[in-house]
Write an enzyme that holds these catalytic residues in place. Structure first.
Site: not given
Ligand code: CO8
Length: 259
Positions: A113, A133
């Site tokens: 976004e 989302e």
């Molecule tokens: N928020 C917070 N922390 C995150 C996020 C996130 N969106 N994505 C990744 N992280 C963190 C993980 O928790 C992890 O932290 P830790 O090492 O402390 O456990 C670190 O980043 C590394 O992530 P992964 O270990 O999960 O890494 P992978 O390579 O295995 O996976 C992915 C990467 C596929 C990106 C996976 O992390 C994932 O699915 N993340 C979430 C993606 C997601 O669903 N995004 C949408 C979020 S909702 C949204 O954006 C709507 C918000 C509307 C308002 C927007 C405001 C700006």
């Protein structure tokens, strides 16, 4: 400009703003939004910055809004978080200078976004895009139901937001989500090349061009066309219009002064 969640540098008229929470894959939290909002104010006021590039660095653009924060939020908290988000993102969308998103790796949720607020998106071959989302029990809240639908059409927007599945760079190109796909090591070179071209254009004309397109996306056709007519004529009172056309007639390159 010193920030905790962003890096800013500028060179030869080009500003580069890098999202910088690498451990959280650049997940966007309140602090980043406040800093982004402040950064946009500074960039708007900085005459040395003609064009802005927003990037997340070489590995990831942004993995979305900060889920760690949102997981504990109630409606009231979500309301103020998303209001802060819109305030910051609108400043990107309405900046009176061209903004290029240079996307490597994942641009998910709020990350995708944010890129939608930019005027031009280019990405590396390893880029992926998603509005996941729905898989978290929510919907996109930072423009994903609106800017995305306007950019790629409601059909593809519903496909992406209802399924939440990622798409690759070539699909993003096919949908018109990005203008160009380049090898990863060429991403910033290409972004800077586009930025340098834009920096050499007449800034006043670029400013009203962006305004006319953005305005037109939010109003009916007749209002948009009326606005276009008005600003088209207005540009004939600028020195840059005189210079642009004089240079053409004299078969030389124009030198624009921004007046
Ligand atoms: N928020 C917070 N922390 C995150 C996020 C996130 N969106 N994505 C990744 N992280 C963190 C993980 O928790 C992890 O932290 P830790 O090492 O402390 O456990 C670190 O980043 C590394 O992530 P992964 O270990 O999960 O890494 P992978 O390579 O295995 O996976 C992915 C990467 C596929 C990106 C996976 O992390 C994932 O699915 N993340 C979430 C993606 C997601 O669903 N995004 C949408 C979020 S909702 C949204 O954006 C709507 C918000 C509307 C308002 C927007 C405001 C700006």
């Amino acid at each position: 400009m010193e920030f905790k969640t962003l890096l800013f540098e500028k060179d030869a008229g080009i500003g580069i703003l890098t999202l910088n929470r690498p451990k959280q894959l650049n997940a966007i939290n309140g602090e980043m939004l406040t800093e982004l909002s402040n950064a946009m104010d500074n960039i708007a006021a900085d005459d040395e910055v003609k064009v802005l590039i927003i990037t997340g660095g070489e590995k990831v653009f942004a993995a979305g809004g900060d889920i760690a924060f949102m997981s504990g939020a109630d409606s009231l908290t979500a309301e103020s978080f998303i209001a802060l988000c819109h305030q910051a993102f609108d400043k990107v969308a309405n900046l009176e200078k061209p903004v290029i998103a240079a996307i490597a790796g994942m641009a998910l949720g709020g990350g995708c976004e944010l890129s939608l607020c930019c005027d031009i998106r280019i990405c590396s071959e390893n880029a992926t895009f998603a509005q996941p989302e729905i898989n978290l029990g929510i919907i996109p809240g930072a423009g994903g139901t609106q800017r995305l639908a306007r950019l790629i059409g409601p059909g593809w927007c519903k496909y992406l937001t209802m399924l939440g599945d990622p798409i690759d760079a070539d699909t993003a190109l096919r949908l018109g989500l990005v203008a160009k796909v380049v090898p990863p090591d060429q991403l910033m070179t290409e972004a800077k090349k586009i930025a340098a071209k834009l920096a050499a254009k007449p800034p006043g004309a670029l400013r009203v061009l962006k305004k006319a397109i953005n305005y037109g996306m939010n109003v009916d056709l007749a209002s948009g066309l009326a606005f276009e007519q008005k600003v088209f004529a207005l540009l004939f009172s600028t020195q840059d219009q005189k210079e642009g056309m004089k240079a053409f007639m004299e078969k030389r390159k124009p030198v624009y002064k921004g007046r």
